[in-house]
Design an enzyme around this catalytic site. Sequence first.
Site, PDB file in Angstrom:
ATOM      1  N   SER A  10      44.848  48.436  44.387  1.00  0.00           N
ATOM      2  CA  SER A  10      45.271  47.841  45.656  1.00  0.00           C
ATOM      3  C   SER A  10      46.179  48.776  46.461  1.00  0.00           C
ATOM      4  O   SER A  10      46.170  48.729  47.700  1.00  0.00           O
ATOM      5  CB  SER A  10      45.990  46.513  45.398  1.00  0.00           C
ATOM      6  OG  SER A  10      47.083  46.701  44.524  1.00  0.00           O
ATOM      7  N   LYS A  49      48.625  54.479  33.753  1.00  0.00           N
ATOM      8  CA  LYS A  49      47.595  54.099  34.702  1.00  0.00           C
ATOM      9  C   LYS A  49      46.432  53.461  33.935  1.00  0.00           C
ATOM     10  O   LYS A  49      46.385  53.530  32.729  1.00  0.00           O
ATOM     11  CB  LYS A  49      47.088  55.330  35.475  1.00  0.00           C
ATOM     12  CG  LYS A  49      48.082  55.795  36.517  1.00  0.00           C
ATOM     13  CD  LYS A  49      47.556  56.946  37.372  1.00  0.00           C
ATOM     14  CE  LYS A  49      46.194  56.756  37.963  1.00  0.00           C
ATOM     15  NZ  LYS A  49      46.011  55.516  38.746  1.00  0.00           N
ATOM     16  N   GLU A  52      40.174  58.913  37.217  1.00  0.00           N
ATOM     17  CA  GLU A  52      41.436  59.178  37.934  1.00  0.00           C
ATOM     18  C   GLU A  52      42.132  60.413  37.359  1.00  0.00           C
ATOM     19  O   GLU A  52      42.683  61.231  38.097  1.00  0.00           O
ATOM     20  CB  GLU A  52      42.364  57.969  37.817  1.00  0.00           C
ATOM     21  CG  GLU A  52      41.879  56.767  38.604  1.00  0.00           C
ATOM     22  CD  GLU A  52      42.688  55.514  38.340  1.00  0.00           C
ATOM     23  OE1 GLU A  52      42.714  54.654  39.221  1.00  0.00           O
ATOM     24  OE2 GLU A  52      43.279  55.386  37.249  1.00  0.00           O
ATOM     25  N   GLY A  86      47.510  55.137  42.738  1.00  0.00           N
ATOM     26  CA  GLY A  86      48.558  54.213  42.333  1.00  0.00           C
ATOM     27  C   GLY A  86      48.931  54.405  40.872  1.00  0.00           C
ATOM     28  O   GLY A  86      48.463  55.338  40.205  1.00  0.00           O
ATOM     29  N   GLY A 123      45.174  50.177  34.799  1.00  0.00           N
ATOM     30  CA  GLY A 123      45.069  48.729  34.962  1.00  0.00           C
ATOM     31  C   GLY A 123      43.759  48.332  35.630  1.00  0.00           C
ATOM     32  O   GLY A 123      43.228  47.253  35.391  1.00  0.00           O
TER      33      GLY A 123
HETATM   34  C1  5RP Z   1      43.435  51.884  38.222  1.00  0.00           C
HETATM   35  C2  5RP Z   1      44.851  52.315  38.278  1.00  0.00           C
HETATM   36  C3  5RP Z   1      45.676  51.785  39.404  1.00  0.00           C
HETATM   37  O1  5RP Z   1      46.155  52.860  40.134  1.00  0.00           O
HETATM   38  C4  5RP Z   1      46.805  50.976  38.833  1.00  0.00           C
HETATM   39  O2  5RP Z   1      46.275  49.950  38.015  1.00  0.00           O
HETATM   40  C5  5RP Z   1      47.674  50.363  39.942  1.00  0.00           C
HETATM   41  O3  5RP Z   1      46.936  49.423  40.644  1.00  0.00           O
HETATM   42  P1  5RP Z   1      47.544  48.641  41.891  1.00  0.00           P
HETATM   43  O4  5RP Z   1      47.796  49.644  42.944  1.00  0.00           O
HETATM   44  O5  5RP Z   1      46.471  47.650  42.259  1.00  0.00           O
HETATM   45  O6  5RP Z   1      48.806  47.965  41.420  1.00  0.00           O
HETATM   46  O7  5RP Z   1      45.345  53.052  37.472  1.00  0.00           O
HETATM   47  O8  5RP Z   1      42.817  52.328  37.049  1.00  0.00           O
END
Ligand code: 5RP
Length: 231
Positions: free
Chosen positions: A30, A96, A105, A84, A98
Amino acid sequence: MDKDAGKKRAAEEAAKHIERGMTLGLGTGSTAAHFVDLVGKRVSEGWDLRGVPTSEATRAHAERLGVEIIEPDETTIIDLAVDGADEADPSLNLIKGGGAALLREKIIAHAAKKFIVIADKSKRVAALGAFPLPVEISPFSWALTVAAMRRVLTEQGFDGAPLELRARDGAPVKTDGGNLIIDCKLGRIENPAALEKALAAIPGVLESGLFCGMADMVIYGDEDGVSIATP
Ligand code: 5RP
């Protein structure tokens, strides 16, 4: 705290690092989505920019905004990657994954000349580990890989830590690359770099969500503005 306002502020600050002609690594999640919006805005204003997406969701988003997409295997040059994070510590080590995009990434962040992390201030932690550590593994004989992970985690001081195969609606979550995610509830991680290295040495582990020593800058945002952390 309005987290989304913080995410947007951080993305706006990161967008100041975009220069005409750049190839950009586009993160997932996000917060990264706000940055992709800003890249789309620049493109609509006539800037010459290209994006290398770290997930199919980000690819679709960038394409909708008219951003030219470069496949990761079509370029060896990524000028700037912006993504993010789920947690960031004072040394700019990250958790990272999530959003289940951590392997792609990490490849893009590692290749980039500059890697900027954007986050709302709730992601700033004194020590990593409250957020369960995602580890991306091959689906081939995955139970053997998880058993090896348990042995390594015990050696690293995380005896008995719960490991969970990430699932949604009763089915294992598959990453864009068709891999599995194991979420490791470790608690405080005293030495993230050592743990990252130990996990990476396990056959079947493709990457962990520990990104140690990779970020050139973390931009934290909240409703009032941003604060910038550098190594
Ligand atoms: C995806 C990630 C995202 O950058 C991380 O989960 C943060 O997500 P958000 O900006 O929705 O809080 O590592 O694999």
